[in-house]
Design an enzyme around this catalytic site. Structure first.
Site, PDB file in Angstrom:
ATOM      1  N   ASP A  10       0.844  -1.202   0.000  1.00 46.27           N
ATOM      2  CA  ASP A  10       0.000   0.000   0.000  1.00 46.27           C
ATOM      3  C   ASP A  10       0.882   1.256   0.000  1.00 46.27           C
ATOM      4  O   ASP A  10       0.866   2.030   0.940  1.00 46.27           O
ATOM      5  CB  ASP A  10      -0.952   0.013   1.207  1.00 46.27           C
ATOM      6  N   HIS A 240       9.537  -0.159   8.413  1.00 36.76           N
ATOM      7  CA  HIS A 240       8.805  -1.374   8.775  1.00 36.76           C
ATOM      8  C   HIS A 240       8.778  -2.433   7.669  1.00 36.76           C
ATOM      9  O   HIS A 240       9.097  -3.604   7.893  1.00 36.76           O
ATOM     10  CB  HIS A 240       7.350  -1.028   9.121  1.00 36.76           C
TER      11      HIS A 240
END
Length: 317
Positions: A10, A240
């Site tokens: 995303d 991340h």
């Protein structure tokens, strides 16, 4: 043998960091990007994925995924963290290419039939596409080589609520379905991502040593780092999503723990990751019948940072 990877994403600044790493790494064969909502809306994620691939000279497929969670309304995108365009307001030229004719779930089904036992599915956003994949084709669990999910917080506190990490909070029902499935799964939660910080000095060095890949990332990271500084007091930003790929390429950087996993799907703790260590028992019925998965519970930051810089720098030469 190179890792055949479909990256479910995303984009998102840390997603861009992961996509760049996947393109640069000689041991990764990036087959496709599949898109999902989260940091941005799904159609924006598709736009961003195509733009990044064009920017970095890749013509792999982009298949668009689900636009809403499996059982609840969608949360607002994380524009505060990633900027309104997902790139920290850095202008990345739009692509002239179109998304693939197949949607993300059908694309993954077709790909796993074409390469049975070879594909690793790395999911670095909400795992709605993976949940729909399990619904539509339960047999995929026997055709997939591995699933690596960046999501959750096992022993660590959450980052959108005290309990919940963003990807699982954005679709907790999907996360619970994915963690219940009997496929070979490794979870990369906040436990392994939060110890690593890309400092401004690191990003400047990355831009200097690998201008094509690192330059745009360093520009995006300025916006990302402002969020971390103002909201968490961190002097830099946390990459991340790269962890889902680094587990495959530099596994020695991580400490693992095995156990069963579940996700809270309602109430004030919605999105919380629940963990029962392997070999233990409890009276919590949520773990009944669930397989043990591997969880990355800690990271060697120096090893991770050295690997990321090395991979990106070698690509530039």
């Amino acid at each position: 043998m190179r890792h055949k990877i479909i990256l479910d994403t995303d984009p998102g600044i840390d997603d861009a960091m992961a996509i760049a790493y996947a393109i640069a790494h000689p041991e990764i064969e990036l087959l496709a990007l599949t898109t999902i909502f989260g940091n941005v809306r799904t159609h924006e994620a598709t736009r961003n994925a195509l733009a990044l691939l064009d920017l970095w000279g890749s013509d792999i497929d982009v298949a668009e995924g689900e636009t809403a969670p499996v059982s609840m309304p969608a949360n607002e995108p994380s524009y505060l963290v990633h900027g309104r365009n997902g790139f920290g307001e850095v202008d990345i030229p739009a692509s002239n290419r179109s998304k693939h004719a197949l949607g993300a779930v059908d694309y993954i089904i077709e790909a796993t039939k074409r390469y049975p036992g070879e594909i690793i599915l790395c999911a670095v956003g909400p795992v709605t596409n993976l949940a729909r994949l399990l619904e539509r084709d339960p047999g995929v669990v026997s055709r997939i080589k591995a699933v690596v999910v960046m999501g959750g917080a096992v022993h660590h506190k959450g980052n959108v609520t005290p309990m919940a990490e963003a990807n699982f909070w954005n679709d907790p029902h999907a996360a619970d379905m994915v963690l219940a499935a009997s496929w070979p799964l490794v979870l990369a939660p906040l436990d392994c991502t939060m110890p690593v910080v890309f400092t401004p000095d690191f990003m400047q060095a990355l831009a200097r040593e690998s201008p094509a890949l690192g330059g745009p990332l360093a520009a995006m990271a300025e916006f990302y780092a402002r969020f971390y500084r103002s909201h968490m007091g961190i002097g830099g930003c946390v990459p991340h999503d790269v962890m889902a790929l680094s587990w495959l390429t530099v596994p020695g950087a991580f400490r693992l723990q095995k156990g069963a996993l579940a996700v809270v799907t309602d109430g004030p703790a919605i999105g919380q990751t629940l963990f029962q260590p392997g070999g233990t028992q409890s009276r919590a019925r949520c773990f009944d019948g669930r397989p043990d998965h591997m969880v990355m519970v800690d990271t060697d930051p120096e090893m991770f940072l050295a690997d990321y810089m090395m991979v990106m720098t070698r690509h530039a030469t």
